[in-house]
Scaffold this motif. Sequence first.
Motif, PDB file in Angstrom:
ATOM      1  N   GLU A 165       0.818  -1.131   0.007  1.00  0.00           N
ATOM      2  CA  GLU A 165       0.127   0.163   0.105  1.00  0.00           C
ATOM      3  C   GLU A 165       0.751   1.335  -0.083  1.00  0.00           C
ATOM      4  N   GLU A 166       1.926   1.239  -0.509  1.00  0.00           N
ATOM      5  CA  GLU A 166       2.972   2.546  -0.535  1.00  0.00           C
ATOM      6  C   GLU A 166       2.602   3.258  -1.781  1.00  0.00           C
ATOM      7  N   MET A 167       2.260   2.920  -2.871  1.00  0.00           N
ATOM      8  CA  MET A 167       1.740   3.671  -3.950  1.00  0.00           C
ATOM      9  C   MET A 167       0.207   3.854  -4.012  1.00  0.00           C
ATOM     10  N   THR A 168      -0.218   2.977  -3.956  1.00  0.00           N
ATOM     11  CA  THR A 168      -1.972   2.789  -3.922  1.00  0.00           C
ATOM     12  C   THR A 168      -2.505   2.203  -2.792  1.00  0.00           C
ATOM     13  N   LEU A 169      -3.341   2.778  -2.027  1.00  0.00           N
ATOM     14  CA  LEU A 169      -3.820   1.964  -0.806  1.00  0.00           C
ATOM     15  C   LEU A 169      -5.058   0.746  -1.506  1.00  0.00           C
ATOM     16  N   GLY A 170      -4.777  -0.370  -0.616  1.00  0.00           N
ATOM     17  CA  GLY A 170      -5.179  -1.530  -0.938  1.00  0.00           C
ATOM     18  C   GLY A 170      -4.455  -2.294  -1.991  1.00  0.00           C
ATOM     19  N   ASN A 171      -3.261  -2.023  -2.429  1.00  0.00           N
ATOM     20  CA  ASN A 171      -2.559  -2.803  -3.513  1.00  0.00           C
ATOM     21  C   ASN A 171      -1.079  -3.223  -2.833  1.00  0.00           C
ATOM     22  N   VAL A 172      -0.876  -4.307  -3.232  1.00  0.00           N
ATOM     23  CA  VAL A 172       0.340  -4.941  -3.039  1.00  0.00           C
ATOM     24  C   VAL A 172       1.140  -5.273  -4.170  1.00  0.00           C
ATOM     25  N   SER A 173       2.472  -4.793  -4.040  1.00  0.00           N
ATOM     26  CA  SER A 173       3.368  -5.230  -5.309  1.00  0.00           C
ATOM     27  C   SER A 173       4.508  -5.956  -4.623  1.00  0.00           C
ATOM     28  N   ILE A 174       4.906  -6.807  -5.690  1.00  0.00           N
ATOM     29  CA  ILE A 174       6.042  -7.828  -5.373  1.00  0.00           C
ATOM     30  C   ILE A 174       6.827  -7.958  -6.812  1.00  0.00           C
ATOM     31  N   ALA A 175       8.316  -7.714  -6.691  1.00  0.00           N
ATOM     32  CA  ALA A 175       9.086  -7.653  -7.619  1.00  0.00           C
ATOM     33  C   ALA A 175      10.277  -8.268  -7.540  1.00  0.00           C
ATOM     34  N   ALA A 176      11.108  -8.841  -8.682  1.00  0.00           N
ATOM     35  CA  ALA A 176      12.287  -9.218  -8.687  1.00  0.00           C
ATOM     36  C   ALA A 176      13.146  -8.553  -9.562  1.00  0.00           C
ATOM     37  N   ALA A 177      14.515  -8.319  -9.327  1.00  0.00           N
ATOM     38  CA  ALA A 177      15.547  -7.537 -10.417  1.00  0.00           C
ATOM     39  C   ALA A 177      15.974  -8.765 -11.509  1.00  0.00           C
ATOM     40  N   LEU A 178      16.080  -8.295 -12.760  1.00  0.00           N
ATOM     41  CA  LEU A 178      16.839  -9.179 -13.589  1.00  0.00           C
ATOM     42  C   LEU A 178      18.395  -8.990 -13.465  1.00  0.00           C
ATOM     43  N   GLY A 179      18.935 -10.293 -13.939  1.00  0.00           N
ATOM     44  CA  GLY A 179      20.212  -9.955 -13.828  1.00  0.00           C
ATOM     45  C   GLY A 179      20.831  -8.974 -14.742  1.00  0.00           C
ATOM     46  N   SER A 180      22.255  -8.525 -14.855  1.00  0.00           N
ATOM     47  CA  SER A 180      22.747  -7.427 -15.473  1.00  0.00           C
ATOM     48  C   SER A 180      22.944  -8.224 -16.873  1.00  0.00           C
ATOM     49  N   VAL A 181      22.280  -7.441 -17.931  1.00  0.00           N
ATOM     50  CA  VAL A 181      22.470  -7.597 -19.271  1.00  0.00           C
ATOM     51  C   VAL A 181      23.148  -6.623 -19.997  1.00  0.00           C
ATOM     52  N   PRO A 182      24.153  -6.900 -20.744  1.00  0.00           N
ATOM     53  CA  PRO A 182      24.889  -5.888 -21.727  1.00  0.00           C
ATOM     54  C   PRO A 182      23.970  -5.146 -22.442  1.00  0.00           C
ATOM     55  N   GLY A 183      24.249  -3.799 -22.583  1.00  0.00           N
ATOM     56  CA  GLY A 183      23.359  -2.964 -23.371  1.00  0.00           C
ATOM     57  C   GLY A 183      22.178  -2.656 -22.899  1.00  0.00           C
ATOM     58  N   LEU A 184      21.772  -3.059 -21.786  1.00  0.00           N
ATOM     59  CA  LEU A 184      20.428  -2.690 -21.148  1.00  0.00           C
ATOM     60  C   LEU A 184      20.600  -2.010 -19.953  1.00  0.00           C
ATOM     61  N   PRO A 185      19.735  -1.115 -19.412  1.00  0.00           N
ATOM     62  CA  PRO A 185      19.797  -0.763 -18.073  1.00  0.00           C
ATOM     63  C   PRO A 185      19.204  -1.814 -17.138  1.00  0.00           C
ATOM     64  N   ARG A 186      19.282  -1.555 -15.922  1.00  0.00           N
ATOM     65  CA  ARG A 186      19.027  -2.742 -14.893  1.00  0.00           C
ATOM     66  C   ARG A 186      17.427  -2.610 -15.125  1.00  0.00           C
ATOM     67  N   ALA A 187      16.914  -3.929 -14.899  1.00  0.00           N
ATOM     68  CA  ALA A 187      15.397  -4.141 -14.905  1.00  0.00           C
ATOM     69  C   ALA A 187      14.700  -4.808 -13.961  1.00  0.00           C
ATOM     70  N   ALA A 188      13.377  -4.877 -13.618  1.00  0.00           N
ATOM     71  CA  ALA A 188      12.932  -5.476 -12.713  1.00  0.00           C
ATOM     72  C   ALA A 188      11.560  -6.006 -13.155  1.00  0.00           C
ATOM     73  N   VAL A 189      10.739  -7.202 -12.790  1.00  0.00           N
ATOM     74  CA  VAL A 189       9.767  -7.566 -13.318  1.00  0.00           C
ATOM     75  C   VAL A 189       8.804  -7.765 -12.005  1.00  0.00           C
ATOM     76  N   GLY A 190       7.389  -7.203 -12.157  1.00  0.00           N
ATOM     77  CA  GLY A 190       6.667  -7.287 -10.760  1.00  0.00           C
ATOM     78  C   GLY A 190       5.287  -7.493 -11.064  1.00  0.00           C
ATOM     79  N   VAL A 191       4.676  -8.035  -9.902  1.00  0.00           N
ATOM     80  CA  VAL A 191       3.232  -8.230 -10.184  1.00  0.00           C
ATOM     81  C   VAL A 191       2.426  -7.223  -9.098  1.00  0.00           C
ATOM     82  N   VAL A 192       1.154  -6.922  -9.510  1.00  0.00           N
ATOM     83  CA  VAL A 192       0.274  -6.050  -8.392  1.00  0.00           C
ATOM     84  C   VAL A 192      -0.977  -6.694  -8.007  1.00  0.00           C
TER      85      VAL A 192
END
Length: 253
Positions: free
Chosen positions: A198-225
């Motif tokens: 509930e830190e961005m929207t009341l009532g919602n939970v978000s869970i995420a994990a970061a991707l490993g480092s990939v040459p040529g791309l910024p650090r990224a993460a995938v998550g579910v709300v």
Amino acid sequence: MGDSTADGLLERTLRVLGCFSEDEPELGATRLAERTGLSPSTLHRLLARMVELGLLTRVPGRRYAVGRRLFELGELSPLALRLRETALPHMLRIYEATGENVHLAVLDAPSPGEASALFVGRVTGHGSVPTLSRMGGRLALHAVGVGKALLALQSDDWIREYCAHGLERETVHTITEETALLADVEATRARGYAYAREEMTLGNVSIAAALGSVPGLPRAAVGVVSHIDRADERRLAGLVRQAASELSRALRA
């Protein structure tokens, strides 16, 4: 055309494009003149040329909007062509397993004081909870799951500098103190996924994990709300960690 003239034209063009936002995707010439400081005659010529080139398009009400050419060019970015296209099957598997919003974000960080989570992919459906995220939108790193996952990749000194610029409070549950955020980041590192309740929207939970480092791309993460009443933390964490691991391998292949 001399270099200085070309630089000036590019700067003015970017000033015009920078006026558009999620809240104001369409603007009239008067508002554009106010925001850019360009004279009416200069602005009129520039707008006409930008329309010719497809950088802007005219919309009803004598207003302008971002044009199709920018959309085409944006889709050639590695964030779209490489990262998002590779990620979509992995994101769809999470959505099919949960029916919830699935997000892909990257760390957009010219400096800690300007850093944010830039959303480059999104899968949603009719049963998904409403969220503030959108493709191409930005949210505060410290208030969303994908942002916290990205923060956990940074050094503590980097995070302290990020905190020094102020932690905006999005809800009553948003972490706004440096010590608390550092502790939260340490917990993220220890368990292997980020958790925002509930830190961005009341009532919602978000869970995420970061991707490993990939040459040529910024650090990224995938998550579910998910809505807080139906969020199974252990299950959702397993899904996003698996997706992040598999996506990292696919991007490096």
